[in-house]
Design a protein around this motif. Sequence first.
Motif, PDB file in Angstrom:
ATOM      1  N   TYR A 101       0.838  -1.195   0.000  1.00  0.00           N
ATOM      2  CA  TYR A 101       0.000   0.000   0.000  1.00  0.00           C
ATOM      3  C   TYR A 101       0.875   1.248   0.000  1.00  0.00           C
ATOM      4  O   TYR A 101       2.002   1.234   0.492  1.00  0.00           O
ATOM      5  CB  TYR A 101      -0.951  -0.005   1.203  1.00  0.00           C
ATOM      6  CG  TYR A 101      -1.821  -1.236   1.258  1.00  0.00           C
ATOM      7  CD1 TYR A 101      -2.844  -1.412   0.333  1.00  0.00           C
ATOM      8  CD2 TYR A 101      -1.603  -2.234   2.201  1.00  0.00           C
ATOM      9  CE1 TYR A 101      -3.642  -2.547   0.352  1.00  0.00           C
ATOM     10  CE2 TYR A 101      -2.389  -3.374   2.228  1.00  0.00           C
ATOM     11  CZ  TYR A 101      -3.400  -3.527   1.297  1.00  0.00           C
ATOM     12  OH  TYR A 101      -4.181  -4.660   1.310  1.00  0.00           O
ATOM     13  N   GLU A 102       0.342   2.310  -0.527  1.00  0.00           N
ATOM     14  CA  GLU A 102       1.079   3.562  -0.668  1.00  0.00           C
ATOM     15  C   GLU A 102       1.300   4.210   0.698  1.00  0.00           C
ATOM     16  O   GLU A 102       0.329   4.648   1.347  1.00  0.00           O
ATOM     17  CB  GLU A 102       0.310   4.503  -1.587  1.00  0.00           C
ATOM     18  CG  GLU A 102       0.958   5.865  -1.763  1.00  0.00           C
ATOM     19  CD  GLU A 102       2.422   5.754  -2.186  1.00  0.00           C
ATOM     20  OE1 GLU A 102       3.284   6.182  -1.389  1.00  0.00           O
ATOM     21  OE2 GLU A 102       2.680   5.234  -3.287  1.00  0.00           O
ATOM     22  N   PRO A 103       2.557   4.272   1.183  1.00  0.00           N
ATOM     23  CA  PRO A 103       2.804   4.813   2.523  1.00  0.00           C
ATOM     24  C   PRO A 103       2.560   6.307   2.653  1.00  0.00           C
ATOM     25  O   PRO A 103       2.554   6.831   3.773  1.00  0.00           O
ATOM     26  CB  PRO A 103       4.287   4.466   2.763  1.00  0.00           C
ATOM     27  CG  PRO A 103       4.872   4.310   1.408  1.00  0.00           C
ATOM     28  CD  PRO A 103       3.783   3.777   0.537  1.00  0.00           C
ATOM     29  N   GLU A 104       2.354   6.999   1.528  1.00  0.00           N
ATOM     30  CA  GLU A 104       2.080   8.428   1.605  1.00  0.00           C
ATOM     31  C   GLU A 104       0.605   8.717   1.881  1.00  0.00           C
ATOM     32  O   GLU A 104       0.249   9.871   2.149  1.00  0.00           O
ATOM     33  CB  GLU A 104       2.503   9.110   0.299  1.00  0.00           C
ATOM     34  CG  GLU A 104       3.994   8.997  -0.014  1.00  0.00           C
ATOM     35  CD  GLU A 104       4.866   9.569   1.092  1.00  0.00           C
ATOM     36  OE1 GLU A 104       4.475  10.602   1.686  1.00  0.00           O
ATOM     37  OE2 GLU A 104       5.932   8.998   1.369  1.00  0.00           O
ATOM     38  N   ARG A 105      -0.257   7.704   1.826  1.00  0.00           N
ATOM     39  CA  ARG A 105      -1.668   7.900   2.130  1.00  0.00           C
ATOM     40  C   ARG A 105      -1.857   8.084   3.638  1.00  0.00           C
ATOM     41  O   ARG A 105      -1.223   7.411   4.453  1.00  0.00           O
ATOM     42  CB  ARG A 105      -2.494   6.703   1.654  1.00  0.00           C
ATOM     43  CG  ARG A 105      -2.536   6.550   0.132  1.00  0.00           C
ATOM     44  CD  ARG A 105      -3.347   7.659  -0.492  1.00  0.00           C
ATOM     45  NE  ARG A 105      -3.361   7.570  -1.957  1.00  0.00           N
ATOM     46  CZ  ARG A 105      -3.999   8.418  -2.742  1.00  0.00           C
ATOM     47  NH1 ARG A 105      -4.654   9.437  -2.201  1.00  0.00           N
ATOM     48  NH2 ARG A 105      -3.971   8.275  -4.051  1.00  0.00           N
ATOM     49  N   SER A 106      -2.742   8.966   4.010  1.00  0.00           N
ATOM     50  CA  SER A 106      -2.919   9.325   5.425  1.00  0.00           C
ATOM     51  C   SER A 106      -3.289   8.129   6.281  1.00  0.00           C
ATOM     52  O   SER A 106      -2.761   7.953   7.384  1.00  0.00           O
ATOM     53  CB  SER A 106      -3.992  10.415   5.559  1.00  0.00           C
ATOM     54  OG  SER A 106      -3.593  11.595   4.900  1.00  0.00           O
TER      55      SER A 106
END
Length: 411
Positions: free
Chosen positions: A80-85
Amino acid sequence: MVAGRGAELLRPATSSGRASFLELFFDLAFVFALTRVSQRFAGVAGGAGWALAAGLGRTLLLFLALWLIWSHTTWITSRYEPERSIIQVVVVGTMFAGLVMAVTLPRAMEERALPFAVAYLAVMVVRPLVIAAALRGHPRRLVAFRLSTWAAATAPLWLIGALGPDGLRLPLWAAALAVDYLAWALGWPLPWIGAAAVGSWRIAGEHLADRHQQIFLIALGESILVIGAVFSGEGYSAGRAAAFAIAFATSALLWRIYFHRAGGLLTEALGRARMPGRLGTASERTHTLIVLSVLVTAVGYQLVIGHPYGQPRPTWLLFVVGGPVLFLVARVRLEYEIFGRISRSRMIGLVALLLVTPALAYWTPMGGLGVVAGVLALVGLLDARRSRQRPPEDSASPIGRGKPGSQGSEA
């Protein structure tokens, strides 16, 4: 990849393979946690017989619980994209739970068992539900539901072990942790929806390799902290200074042996793998052994620097020699995962250590550590000689070569 609600959480192919600053921040809790594990190992090193075996078993169990939390988090940030809140909230929450586990770890098998178990279960049971809710209608949510269901099934063992008699804690927690690891290996199978084919997962292989290399360096850094702390806290003597120097050289050799060829090509191998999930799973198990071996070796440093010419104690060989032996075993496994072959130099080092171990039981701790460092130096020299004779190799991993099968919409 299946599109739909929640798909924005998936890590895109263009995402950086490097660990994010948040993940490096997350690792700070595990620097402290690994220090606690090493100190607990050191606390039981002076025992013998059943007391030693029980102490080692308890500490190993606590380490494996922490490792499972770290590994699951690494796979989350690789999928999963770690930049997503929401992923950042999950990582920070896990960091806090890991810190609680680390703080309680020295007495986690005694009066602090309940907060340790509750922090572990909060990650294993609650975190997957948060991710499932964030994924909304995306098929990958089924993986999170599977994980949470299996973790909930073992939760009574953790809680009864924490609240019940002290004598039941180790067997109950060992059974619960064994189920948690077995469930992961099997893909958390459930009736009607089956298992998740972990080896077929779409992950950022380069990111996973980066994280495994980083946790090795963190463990190695912990060993350097041990060397410095023990030497600075003891009265100065030429013997302790020599033990300090040999211990540092041993850590440098572990670094050199790990990154020579195979360790340095881990990122390339996972990036090239057609099924990086399969190779990533194998690498994760190998790095469990590698990190554990470095922690055990660090305990040996502590024993030798504290008493370089003390009376020989065969039990100390579990740390002074056992740690490097376990490291070489794991490094042989890593060599196979990257190149599909068994390393001759590491097998020579492994056999040499096993052959000299009986004699080392009669040597001083300093002598034992010196022999270990000499054998590791021999392995490093053989590696260097082989490198001069052959051109650099590309990774040729036999793991993860196959065609990705029918992965369904969860992959």
